[in-house]
Structures are given as structure tokens and as C-alpha cells.
Design an enzyme around this catalytic site. Sequence first.
Site: not given
Ligand code: GTP
Length: 355
Positions: A162, A223, A111
Site C-alpha cells: 500500500k 470486493d 468475496d
Molecule cells: P477479513 O478478515 O475481513 O480481511 O476477510 P477474509 O478473512 O475473507 O480475508 P481476505 O478478504 O483478505 O481474503 C480474500 C479471500 O481469500 C477470501 O475469499 C477469503 O475467504 C480467502 N481466504 C483468506 N484467508 C484464507 C485461508 O487461510 N484459507 C482459505 N481457504 N481461504 C482464505
Amino acid sequence: MSEAILLVGGRGTRLRPLTLTTPKPLLPVAGVPVTVHQIERARDAGVTRVVLGTSYRAEVFAERLGDGRDLGVEIAYAVEDEPLGTGGAIRNAAELLTCAPGDPVMVLNGDVLSGVDYAALVEGHVSSGAALTLHLTRVADPTAYGLVPTDGDGRVLAFREKPQTPEEIVTDQINAGCYVFTRAVIGEIPAGRPVSVERETFPDLLARGRVVRGVVDDAYWLDLGTPWDFVRGSCDLVLGVAPWRGHEPADSLVQTGAQVDDAAVIGGGTTVGHDARILGDAVVEGSVLLDGCVVEAGARVMGSVIGAGARVRGGATVVDSVVGDGAVVEAGNELRHGARLWPGVVLPPTSVRFS
Ligand code: GTP
């Protein structure tokens, strides 16, 4: 370099309601899923094979991206039955890598829009012999992020939570969500359970005395976690502020099948999705209009996302807000200050005037 892992399995809760229907990495920024922007940049840097670490709505990725041949790479899919977190996802995806234990593997959060030089990151990683190299970016307000201080040689000193007090702001460097692991090091992440790279894997590597490098790079970085950053990233790509090879910077991007009437005013990097319509004298600034939505004559949309098939009626105003797929904003309504309308909701007409 030849293989990369893309983490695309998060639920994207901060981007609701957009992520109720489409996983965040597949939401179109400047008309193209952010994952596709990343795969194209990785391919241009020498990546030939990408393993997608999927969990939430895993099936949609294969439907959209197939085997990768249209993007000039080979795509393999690692699916988690239960979300394994960022570290668990990397460990799980690594099962599908084909490279040797000593080879570098690039890992990207799915993302992030970034102009960092992937090839230089990997080259630096290999020549330094580090276990892990992180791309670090500097931010104006570090209080919302975990901090990553480095020494004069670029060696990471700590991973800080943080900051809660001014004294805890020891650096403005943060983890930019792009890493290079030596493949064998991924094998040290515990398998079969949720693991966070940020909270567990990275501090653990440091504690065990492994060489962890941080490369500060001030290239474009964003981000796309919140609706406001999602809109900004999309507009930055259209305007040419964010890197996008082969794209001619423009005030707006109108996709095929869309209709923009002559009297309509659009700009600020707005993207008008396929078959969307901007009618009469509607004004749309710095926004993302998803496929098939309609902004009627006399409506105003600024800094917002209008979901697929949604409708903003004449006399309605939407500023810094999100209108979910298929929702309707009837005349007289003003959505402002981060309002989010859930998919399919109809806001009835109103004659109440807001100051
Ligand atoms: P929020 O719920 O809004 O915090 O978004 P998010 O679920 O995408 O979490 P975050 O932005 O912290 O994740 C960072 C990256 O890791 C993103 O590209 C997510 O798609 C990926 N990601 C987070 N958790 C997982 C997981 O459990 N499995 C996989 N495969 N990817 C994950």
C-alpha cells in the site's frame, strides 16, 4: 478451461457481526450467496469442476452447496485444519485438481463480484505461455491497496505494498482477486504452512524471472469485504448495475414468504429476505434485510443490513449500520455512521433525540 479453485476460508473479520454466524462467501447478496454468483459465472465461462478451499466453518459449505449438481458443476472440498492463507489454500486445494500440469486453473477470491470475462482471461493466459495471469482493476483511490504496475505488453513489473506517500502511487491498477495459474506453478507454492499469494508467491515468481501477466479490465468489480460494500454489491445486483445473467433489473427484490405492506416504501435495490416483514408505512432504502427480520411501521432503514430474525421497532432509525441476527432496535434509537449491533443484543427504548 475446466477447473477452478475458490478461496472461501477467510474469517471475514471486517464483516462482523454478520460473519459470526455465516461465512462471508455464503452471505446472500441479492438473496444468493456470493459464492453461488461466482460459480454460476465460472460455469457459464466453461468451468465444470470447482475445488472450494475452506477453513473457517468449513462444514457449512458442503451443507449449502452439496456436490454442486444443482449449480451444474462438480464441487470438491479441500479443508484446512489451520488456515493456510491465500497461497497455502491454493496449494492445498490443488491436491484435488484432476487436470494436467500444463493446464490453466482459474483461482477466485470468494468475496468478489466481478464482470470480468473469465474465458478471455484463461485464453490469454494459455496463448501467452505465462506462469500466472492476474486480473487487474483500476480504482479511483489506490491508497488502500497493494499496487500492480505493468509494462506496455501487460507484463507485471512489481507488486507494491500500500502506498504511504503520493510518490509511491505509481499506478491505479490493483489485484482484483482473480488469477489463472498454470497448474504446475501451484506446485511451487510451499505445502503445509501458511503462505500469502500477495506477499510471498507473486513477488517470488517475479524474482525468479517467471512471466507474470496483468490484464486490466474495467468491467464491474467490487470486493465485498466491508458491510458497506456488501450492501452496495447486493443493491447493484438488484438494480442491474452489477452483472447477473437472467436477472431483470428492479428497484427491489422480495424473496418468497416475505411480506411488504402496501403503505411501506422500499427501493434503492433493497433485498427483502425469505419470510422477512416490512410493516405499515416503514421506509427501507438501499439495504439488505436477511431472512425473517421485521421492520415495523414507522421505522426507517437506509444503506444497512438487518440480520436474520432481527427487529427494528416503529420510531427507530438505522442508517449505514449493521443489526446482527436476532438483535432488536427499540423505538427512539438511531443507529448511524457504521454502527454494528451484535447478534441478540436489545437496544432498549429511548426518548433521547439526536440532532
Ligand atoms: P477479513 O478478515 O475481513 O480481511 O476477510 P477474509 O478473512 O475473507 O480475508 P481476505 O478478504 O483478505 O481474503 C480474500 C479471500 O481469500 C477470501 O475469499 C477469503 O475467504 C480467502 N481466504 C483468506 N484467508 C484464507 C485461508 O487461510 N484459507 C482459505 N481457504 N481461504 C482464505
